[in-house]
Design a protein around this motif. Sequence first.
Motif, mmCIF file in Angstrom:
data_model
loop_
_atom_site.group_PDB
_atom_site.id
_atom_site.type_symbol
_atom_site.label_atom_id
_atom_site.label_comp_id
_atom_site.label_asym_id
_atom_site.label_seq_id
_atom_site.Cartn_x
_atom_site.Cartn_y
_atom_site.Cartn_z
ATOM 1 N N SER A 1 25.929 29.500 30.871
ATOM 2 C CA SER A 1 25.861 28.171 31.475
ATOM 3 C C SER A 1 26.926 27.951 32.541
ATOM 4 C CB SER A 1 25.970 27.086 30.394
ATOM 5 O OG SER A 1 27.245 27.118 29.775
ATOM 6 N N VAL A 2 28.038 28.675 32.435
ATOM 7 C CA VAL A 2 29.121 28.470 33.413
ATOM 8 C C VAL A 2 29.455 29.734 34.191
ATOM 9 C CG1 VAL A 2 30.155 26.613 32.042
ATOM 10 C CG2 VAL A 2 30.946 28.972 31.704
ATOM 11 N N PHE A 3 28.754 30.846 33.910
ATOM 12 C CA PHE A 3 29.217 32.118 34.461
ATOM 13 C C PHE A 3 29.180 32.166 35.982
ATOM 14 C CE2 PHE A 3 28.464 36.468 35.975
ATOM 15 C CZ PHE A 3 29.693 37.013 35.617
ATOM 16 N N VAL A 4 28.120 31.637 36.610
ATOM 17 C CA VAL A 4 28.032 31.721 38.071
ATOM 18 C C VAL A 4 29.222 31.026 38.716
ATOM 19 C CG1 VAL A 4 26.720 31.014 40.104
ATOM 20 C CG2 VAL A 4 25.527 31.986 38.134
ATOM 21 N N VAL A 5 29.523 29.812 38.263
ATOM 22 C CA VAL A 5 30.666 29.085 38.810
ATOM 23 C C VAL A 5 31.973 29.774 38.432
ATOM 24 C CG1 VAL A 5 31.887 26.873 38.842
ATOM 25 C CG2 VAL A 5 29.391 26.924 38.757
ATOM 26 N N TYR A 6 32.092 30.208 37.189
ATOM 27 C CA TYR A 6 33.292 30.906 36.726
ATOM 28 C C TYR A 6 33.531 32.176 37.537
ATOM 29 C CZ TYR A 6 36.495 33.216 33.412
ATOM 30 O OH TYR A 6 37.565 33.844 32.832
ATOM 31 N N ALA A 7 32.449 32.930 37.787
ATOM 32 C CA ALA A 7 32.584 34.177 38.531
ATOM 33 C C ALA A 7 33.017 33.931 39.968
ATOM 34 C CB ALA A 7 31.262 34.946 38.501
ATOM 35 N N VAL A 8 32.443 32.911 40.601
ATOM 36 C CA VAL A 8 32.766 32.623 42.000
ATOM 37 C C VAL A 8 34.163 32.016 42.132
ATOM 38 C CG1 VAL A 8 32.117 31.230 44.004
ATOM 39 C CG2 VAL A 8 30.345 32.387 42.668
ATOM 40 N N ASP A 9 34.474 31.017 41.302
ATOM 41 C CA ASP A 9 35.743 30.293 41.440
ATOM 42 C C ASP A 9 36.927 31.012 40.801
ATOM 43 O OD1 ASP A 9 34.269 28.390 42.714
ATOM 44 O OD2 ASP A 9 34.354 26.904 41.111
ATOM 45 N N ARG A 10 36.709 31.588 39.624
ATOM 46 C CA ARG A 10 37.821 32.181 38.874
ATOM 47 C C ARG A 10 37.999 33.670 39.158
ATOM 48 N NH1 ARG A 10 42.160 30.814 35.200
ATOM 49 N NH2 ARG A 10 42.588 32.708 34.013
ATOM 50 N N LEU A 11 36.864 34.407 39.268
ATOM 51 C CA LEU A 11 36.948 35.859 39.429
ATOM 52 C C LEU A 11 36.813 36.299 40.882
ATOM 53 C CD1 LEU A 11 34.811 36.998 36.339
ATOM 54 C CD2 LEU A 11 37.249 36.431 36.457
ATOM 55 N N GLY A 12 36.529 35.361 41.791
ATOM 56 C CA GLY A 12 36.425 35.695 43.203
ATOM 57 C C GLY A 12 35.215 36.543 43.552
ATOM 58 N N MET A 13 34.122 36.391 42.796
ATOM 59 C CA MET A 13 32.928 37.194 43.026
ATOM 60 C C MET A 13 32.009 36.507 44.030
ATOM 61 S SD MET A 13 32.350 38.363 39.027
ATOM 62 C CE MET A 13 30.846 39.301 39.309
ATOM 63 N N THR A 14 31.123 37.292 44.659
ATOM 64 C CA THR A 14 30.145 36.780 45.616
ATOM 65 C C THR A 14 28.766 36.756 44.967
ATOM 66 O OG1 THR A 14 29.615 38.982 46.470
ATOM 67 C CG2 THR A 14 31.487 37.819 47.486
ATOM 68 N N ALA A 15 27.775 36.243 45.696
ATOM 69 C CA ALA A 15 26.401 36.227 45.171
ATOM 70 C C ALA A 15 25.939 37.639 44.832
ATOM 71 C CB ALA A 15 25.465 35.580 46.188
ATOM 72 N N THR A 16 26.302 38.601 45.681
ATOM 73 C CA THR A 16 25.885 39.986 45.448
ATOM 74 C C THR A 16 26.543 40.545 44.195
ATOM 75 O OG1 THR A 16 25.551 40.371 47.797
ATOM 76 C CG2 THR A 16 25.838 42.314 46.414
ATOM 77 N N THR A 17 27.850 40.329 44.027
ATOM 78 C CA THR A 17 28.526 40.889 42.855
ATOM 79 C C THR A 17 28.150 40.158 41.568
ATOM 80 O OG1 THR A 17 30.488 39.544 43.383
ATOM 81 C CG2 THR A 17 30.478 41.837 44.134
ATOM 82 N N VAL A 18 27.792 38.863 41.674
ATOM 83 C CA VAL A 18 27.254 38.169 40.505
ATOM 84 C C VAL A 18 25.949 38.825 40.066
ATOM 85 C CG1 VAL A 18 26.185 36.014 39.715
ATOM 86 C CG2 VAL A 18 28.362 35.942 40.921
ATOM 87 N N GLY A 19 25.091 39.152 41.035
ATOM 88 C CA GLY A 19 23.843 39.842 40.724
ATOM 89 C C GLY A 19 24.083 41.205 40.111
ATOM 90 N N ILE A 20 25.088 41.929 40.628
ATOM 91 C CA ILE A 20 25.399 43.250 40.080
ATOM 92 C C ILE A 20 25.899 43.130 38.643
ATOM 93 C CG2 ILE A 20 26.958 45.229 40.288
ATOM 94 C CD1 ILE A 20 26.831 44.834 43.332
ATOM 95 N N ALA A 21 26.739 42.115 38.386
ATOM 96 C CA ALA A 21 27.244 41.914 37.025
ATOM 97 C C ALA A 21 26.096 41.659 36.051
ATOM 98 C CB ALA A 21 28.227 40.749 36.999
ATOM 99 N N MET A 22 25.169 40.791 36.451
ATOM 100 C CA MET A 22 24.024 40.521 35.582
ATOM 101 C C MET A 22 23.119 41.745 35.469
ATOM 102 S SD MET A 22 23.073 36.575 36.532
ATOM 103 C CE MET A 22 24.204 35.252 36.117
ATOM 104 N N GLY A 23 23.062 42.545 36.534
ATOM 105 C CA GLY A 23 22.297 43.783 36.480
ATOM 106 C C GLY A 23 22.901 44.789 35.515
ATOM 107 N N ALA A 24 24.226 44.740 35.320
ATOM 108 C CA ALA A 24 24.874 45.625 34.354
ATOM 109 C C ALA A 24 24.353 45.356 32.945
ATOM 110 C CB ALA A 24 26.388 45.438 34.407
ATOM 111 N N TYR A 25 23.970 44.109 32.692
ATOM 112 C CA TYR A 25 23.351 43.758 31.405
ATOM 113 C C TYR A 25 22.078 44.585 31.200
ATOM 114 C CZ TYR A 25 21.025 40.687 27.979
ATOM 115 O OH TYR A 25 20.383 40.177 26.875
ATOM 116 N N GLY A 26 21.262 44.684 32.235
ATOM 117 C CA GLY A 26 20.044 45.477 32.140
ATOM 118 C C GLY A 26 20.327 46.951 31.971
ATOM 119 N N ALA A 27 21.377 47.455 32.641
ATOM 120 C CA ALA A 27 21.736 48.863 32.480
ATOM 121 C C ALA A 27 22.105 49.155 31.034
ATOM 122 C CB ALA A 27 22.897 49.215 33.415
ATOM 123 N N GLY A 28 22.850 48.253 30.420
ATOM 124 C CA GLY A 28 23.183 48.420 29.010
ATOM 125 C C GLY A 28 21.949 48.414 28.134
ATOM 126 N N MET A 29 20.978 47.563 28.473
ATOM 127 C CA MET A 29 19.738 47.504 27.705
ATOM 128 C C MET A 29 18.964 48.815 27.798
ATOM 129 S SD MET A 29 18.371 43.660 28.579
ATOM 130 C CE MET A 29 16.889 43.852 27.579
#
Length: 414
Positions: free
Chosen positions: A240-268
């Motif tokens: 619920s807060v990850f997109v905002v948390y990733a952008v504001d707190r972790l300094g991530m971009t739209a592309t790296t947010v997508g990659i992070a969520m894609g890592a979930y699929g790689a684990g699957m």
Amino acid sequence: MTVSRRDPLPRRFLRIAWSSVATQMAEQVALVAVPLAAVLSLGAGATETALLHVAQTLPFLVLALPFGLVIDRSSPQRVLIASEVLRAATLGAIVVLITLDSLSMGALLGLGCLGAIGTVGVSVSVPSAVPRLVTSDRLIDANRWLELGRSAAFICGPVIAGAIVSAAGAGTALVVATIACVAAAALLVRLDIPRSVPSAGGSAWRAAAHGVRYVLGHHLLRPMIVTSTIFNVGWFLIQSVFVVYAVDRLGMTATTVGIAMGAYGAGMVIGALLVPPLSRRFRLGAMTVLGPGGGFVAAVPMGITLWTPAPALAFASFFLFGFGPVIWTISTTSLRQAVTPAPMIGRVSSLVVVSTYGARPLGAGMGVAISAGFGMEWCIAVAVVVFAAQLVTVLSSALPAVRELPAAPTPASR
């Protein structure tokens, strides 16, 4: 006759499996594109994105059991097709609003809630259809195939969505999701799902209550429901807060947010591929523990980002969130299908959907309250505690003692 592991699964099953891949791809693209549209186009913050997750998940809590009743009294095919059409229509409506520069947060909330009704239909129908399309000795193979397809969507969907949003905007990403929904519906039109399950008779309320009593009274189904509920509260507390948390707190971009969520699929994918060797080495009960254990281990690096805001920790966390729980999903879905009486498969599947998806608005709602009252960092901290609770729940249940999948379903019930 014993079916060889190398024998192909029935073609009817493969049609619904490919449809599931398409619909999962659409869902994953939309799950990234819609919150990014809210953040980048409407200036939404953590509270607004958490509300969006509530709207997209609330129908699971309310409508899953009615869908299960419909499926037990008919065939999943009509529910599947109608659900995909509804999903395509709502995604297309968001695209139109973006094109006309008329998108608002209210419209996103309303259309997200409406589209989620279609997702409820798909989520209840697919596991209810599997026992009608494959024999009991192929349940693990079939569910593993479905999870591999879902995993591929979890890898590709977020990465594709993040890249498209960065290059061409959220509207273009949602066009891709709409096309995927249409393709899923097209695959289902000619699908023949046999009506092998006798129609449930009597009052709908009585049938629903009977399904609830059966699940809550079953020594294996009950801990599946409780563990899944707690897991998904924690998962969507983070989501619920990850997109905002990733952008504001972790300094991530739209592309790296997508990659992070894609890592979930790689684990699957890796988890699903390891199911056969793991199942030969460990008994089924041990396999069911790997998911909740993996969920807790995955929450730890996300918690560490509170002190060390490194994107790499988020990537590792999402990978682990995919790895362990997919083993849980394959194992417990097959076990559930094996121990559930055939006339009740829709209702039991719907209750699992309630625990899996219906818990998500609870987690997202907690995200709204916690982020608004204390800050989004506390959402991450509380989630770690929640994931510890779901591990304790499964360890104290009868699930770890299960040795193997029953050879055949239990006798039919009313």
